[in-house]
Design a protein around this motif. Structure first.
Motif, PDB file in Angstrom:
ATOM      1  N   GLN A 160       0.829  -1.199   0.000  1.00  0.00           N
ATOM      2  CA  GLN A 160       0.000   0.000   0.000  1.00  0.00           C
ATOM      3  C   GLN A 160       0.871   1.259   0.000  1.00  0.00           C
ATOM      4  N   ALA A 161       1.931   1.213   0.808  1.00  0.00           N
ATOM      5  CA  ALA A 161       2.845   2.368   0.847  1.00  0.00           C
ATOM      6  C   ALA A 161       3.549   2.534  -0.502  1.00  0.00           C
ATOM      7  N   CYS A 162       3.777   1.437  -1.206  1.00  0.00           N
ATOM      8  CA  CYS A 162       4.376   1.537  -2.550  1.00  0.00           C
ATOM      9  C   CYS A 162       3.436   2.313  -3.470  1.00  0.00           C
ATOM     10  N   LEU A 163       2.172   1.949  -3.427  1.00  0.00           N
ATOM     11  CA  LEU A 163       1.188   2.631  -4.273  1.00  0.00           C
ATOM     12  C   LEU A 163       1.116   4.114  -3.941  1.00  0.00           C
ATOM     13  N   GLU A 164       1.109   4.386  -2.636  1.00  0.00           N
ATOM     14  CA  GLU A 164       1.063   5.806  -2.222  1.00  0.00           C
ATOM     15  C   GLU A 164       2.282   6.559  -2.747  1.00  0.00           C
ATOM     16  N   THR A 165       3.429   5.884  -2.729  1.00  0.00           N
ATOM     17  CA  THR A 165       4.658   6.519  -3.215  1.00  0.00           C
ATOM     18  C   THR A 165       4.526   6.858  -4.702  1.00  0.00           C
ATOM     19  N   VAL A 166       3.947   5.928  -5.457  1.00  0.00           N
ATOM     20  CA  VAL A 166       3.761   6.192  -6.892  1.00  0.00           C
ATOM     21  C   VAL A 166       2.767   7.346  -7.089  1.00  0.00           C
TER      22      VAL A 166
ATOM     23  N   TYR B 137       1.331  -7.263  -4.875  1.00  0.00           N
ATOM     24  CA  TYR B 137       2.059  -6.257  -5.658  1.00  0.00           C
ATOM     25  C   TYR B 137       1.406  -5.958  -7.004  1.00  0.00           C
ATOM     26  N   MET B 138       0.343  -6.685  -7.361  1.00  0.00           N
ATOM     27  CA  MET B 138      -0.195  -6.526  -8.712  1.00  0.00           C
ATOM     28  C   MET B 138      -0.774  -5.138  -8.956  1.00  0.00           C
ATOM     29  N   ARG B 139      -1.364  -4.562  -7.928  1.00  0.00           N
ATOM     30  CA  ARG B 139      -1.915  -3.200  -8.118  1.00  0.00           C
ATOM     31  C   ARG B 139      -0.793  -2.207  -8.398  1.00  0.00           C
ATOM     32  N   LEU B 140       0.319  -2.402  -7.707  1.00  0.00           N
ATOM     33  CA  LEU B 140       1.485  -1.529  -7.930  1.00  0.00           C
ATOM     34  C   LEU B 140       1.969  -1.632  -9.376  1.00  0.00           C
ATOM     35  N   TYR B 141       2.134  -2.867  -9.850  1.00  0.00           N
ATOM     36  CA  TYR B 141       2.637  -3.033 -11.218  1.00  0.00           C
ATOM     37  C   TYR B 141       1.644  -2.463 -12.233  1.00  0.00           C
ATOM     38  N   ALA B 142       0.343  -2.671 -11.947  1.00  0.00           N
ATOM     39  CA  ALA B 142      -0.674  -2.141 -12.870  1.00  0.00           C
ATOM     40  C   ALA B 142      -0.603  -0.612 -12.916  1.00  0.00           C
ATOM     41  N   GLU B 143      -0.408  -0.023 -11.757  1.00  0.00           N
ATOM     42  CA  GLU B 143      -0.326   1.442 -11.682  1.00  0.00           C
ATOM     43  C   GLU B 143       0.871   1.963 -12.492  1.00  0.00           C
TER      44      GLU B 143
ATOM     45  N   LEU C 294       9.928   0.121 -13.890  1.00  0.00           N
ATOM     46  CA  LEU C 294      10.248  -0.419 -12.562  1.00  0.00           C
ATOM     47  C   LEU C 294      11.672  -0.964 -12.608  1.00  0.00           C
ATOM     48  N   GLY C 295      12.525  -0.437 -11.734  1.00  0.00           N
ATOM     49  CA  GLY C 295      13.906  -0.921 -11.665  1.00  0.00           C
ATOM     50  C   GLY C 295      14.092  -1.853 -10.483  1.00  0.00           C
ATOM     51  N   PHE C 296      15.031  -2.759 -10.633  1.00  0.00           N
ATOM     52  CA  PHE C 296      15.477  -3.573  -9.495  1.00  0.00           C
ATOM     53  C   PHE C 296      16.945  -3.248  -9.278  1.00  0.00           C
ATOM     54  N   HIS C 297      17.237  -2.537  -8.192  1.00  0.00           N
ATOM     55  CA  HIS C 297      18.618  -2.189  -7.906  1.00  0.00           C
ATOM     56  C   HIS C 297      19.174  -3.209  -6.927  1.00  0.00           C
TER      57      HIS C 297
END
Ligand code: FES
Lengths: 129, 400
Positions: free
Chosen positions: B189-195, B222-228, B236-239
């Motif tokens: 949820q915090a990821c989505l808010e960040t976006v 995480y699917m909502r995040l990726y959809a957003e 989306l990066g993976f560091h």
């Protein structure tokens, strides 16, 4: 017998003897060629200040003795120690280490610094570029 | 009077942590001239600023009053916590500078005259100028290890505080500075808010997952995040990041060993989960970037996953192509480019279609940084491919 017609470049006075103290270095620019002069046990060495890895300022970082790993007769490791007979200079860009006495990479001798003949006379240090 | 060479002692006899960035990188001038880098559009997709120097400021952005007070008391009463309060920084990582053999990794302690902008903005500018970089994607340093924090109830608010501070104090100060904002990945949820908070900021080129070890990237939450992200067209990066505490690295006795394996396996794990769970099929328009693991692992992954997939298709029913096809459609950053065997490297570039998908990265000021000349002097690439990798691919990907 063939006689080489290649002209010999003159030796250039690049520093005074007192500029390069025992165990130390001195960086000098000869026009746009930058040199590192090193003295170890009285002998002088001159290398270009450009690392064969990516061109870094290889003569300007830490001088530190080479590291040895102490292995006993039973092949167990007893940790690391410095080799006082093998001073290194480290390239500050990525850490490649070179033997000051030979200019070769301490772990892979095919990689080497570009070196120049160096002489010392009458308090002057001369390098042939 | 003779016209002999001009001899003068070098102005900088020794490079230390106090040497200025332009002086550390002075030798890069040769490449600049040799390759005409000033005429090349260069995007650096991975570089770092040192947020620890601003730690008390960042802590003041922590919203939770109890957590903020805990950190402030820590900084007050434990002087060594002044730059570390609440963080889970792994002391073993201090070995990165190889016993101060690599000073810019230890610290950039160069003097910066007081001015309007934050010290880190000026440091980024100096690095960009020295390396002829036009656009630089800037990330934090120790905060990249946030995915390894033992307590998500600290990690999430701490990263949120850092992001707010970064977006206010660093990001807007120079048009050349951009970022992929780090996601508080433990909390979907915090990821989505960040976006939602930063997704419209023109200096935010996308988002990233940092050094994450404990979350399967395929989990349903995480699917909502990726959809957003897909909807917004944001990559989306993976560091990747190192850890001495992975089961595998915990047996290792040298930093060299940890560094060689840990970054790579971090990205390998997520990439495997990403592909085998069919995320490229579920989010066909989401652009994914794999950051900071070099390239040598990629052909291995292509062969390994293809080989396994062909024998066990029933475990990956969403796939419509070979795993290697998906890998070829993803983006990778170049640093640290393994160049000890040019034939292997050339095969790697061919296998991954590097000329259309590889993004130059310096990783400055880290100890294993790469200059743009790393790409320019690759013997097997034509000029167009070099220009793509140095900036053209990033320009397209990020719409620069
Ligand atoms: S340039 Fe010297 S170690 Fe890389």
């Amino acid at each position: 017998m063939a006689i080489s017609a290649r002209p010999v470049a003159p030796d250039i006075v690049v520093a005074r003897s007192t500029d390069v103290l025992e165990g130390r270095r001195h960086l000098v620019a000869v026009d746009d060629v930058h040199l590192g002069l090193f003295r170890f046990r009285g002998k002088l060495y001159a290398y270009e200040n450009a690392c064969p890895h990516m061109g870094g300022p290889v003569c300007q970082d830490r001088m530190v003795d080479g590291v040895l790993e102490r292995i006993e007769d039973d092949r167990t490791s007893r940790g690391m120690t410095f080799d006082e007979d093998d001073p290194h200079v480290v390239c500050p860009w990525h850490g490649f280490e070179f033997r000051i006495t030979t200019g070769e990479h301490a772990g892979f001798s095919k990689i080497r610094l570009r070196s120049f003949p160096v002489t010392e006379d009458g308090g002057e240090i001369r390098v042939r570029l | 009077m003779t016209n002999g060479p001009r001899i003068q002692p070098h102005a900088i006899q020794e490079i230390t942590t106090h040497t200025s960035t332009p002086d550390i990188l002075a030798n890069a001038q040769r490449d600049r001239e040799r390759y005409g880098l000033d005429d090349v559009f260069i995007v650096d997709v991975d570089s770092h600023h040192s947020e620890l120097a601003s730690w008390p400021e960042i802590i003041s952005y922590v919203e939770d009053p109890v957590l903020r007070d805990t950190a402030e008391q820590m900084m007050l009463h434990r002087p060594l916590a002044g730059k570390m309060a609440l963080s889970s920084y792994d002391p073993g990582l201090a070995l990165q500078d190889a016993g101060a053999r690599i000073p810019h990794q230890s610290n950039l302690a160069e003097p910066i005259p007081p001015g309007d902008d934050h010290r880190d903005v000026e440091l980024a500018r100096r690095a960009m100028d020295a390396m002829s970089i036009d656009v630089q994607v800037v990330f934090p340093q120790p905060m990249l290890g946030i995915g390894l924090h033992p307590d998500p109830t600290i990690a999430v608010p701490l990263l949120k505080a850092y992001n707010r501070w970064f977006v206010e104090h660093i990001l807007p100060k120079d048009p050349r500075i951009k970022s992929l904002i780090a996601l508080p990945f433990e909390d979907p949820q915090a990821c989505l808010e960040t976006v939602h908070l930063y997704g419209d900021n023109p200096d935010v080129l996308g988002f990233m997952v940092t050094s994450q070890r404990h979350a399967g990237v395929h989990r349903n939450e995480y699917m909502r995040l990726y959809a957003e992200l897909e909807e917004r067209g944001l990559p989306l990066g993976f560091h990747a990041g190192p850890s001495w505490k992975d089961t595998m690295t915990s047996t290792m006795n040298r930093f060299l060993s940890v560094h060689a394996m840990s970054f790579v396996t971090c990205n390998m794990t997520h990439m495997t989960n990403w592909i085998i769970n069919g995320l490229p099929e579920r989010f066909p328009n989401l652009k994914v970037i794999w950051i900071e693991s070099g390239l040598a692992w990629i052909p291995f992954m292509m062969q390994r996953l293809d080989h396994e997939y062909l024998m066990r298709q029933s475990e990956a029913p969403l796939l419509r192509q070979l795993p290697s096809d998906y890998i070829r459609q993803m983006y990778h950053t170049s640093q640290p480019l393994e160049v000890t065997d040019m034939k292997l490297l050339e095969s790697t570039f061919t296998a991954m279609n590097a000329q259309d998908s590889l993004l130059y990265a310096s990783d400055w000021p880290h100890w294993d940084f790469d200059l743009p000349s790393r790409i320019m002097n690759l013997p097997f690439l034509d000029r167009d491919a070099k220009l793509n990798i140095l900036g053209g691919n990033a320009r397209k990907l990020f719409g620069l």
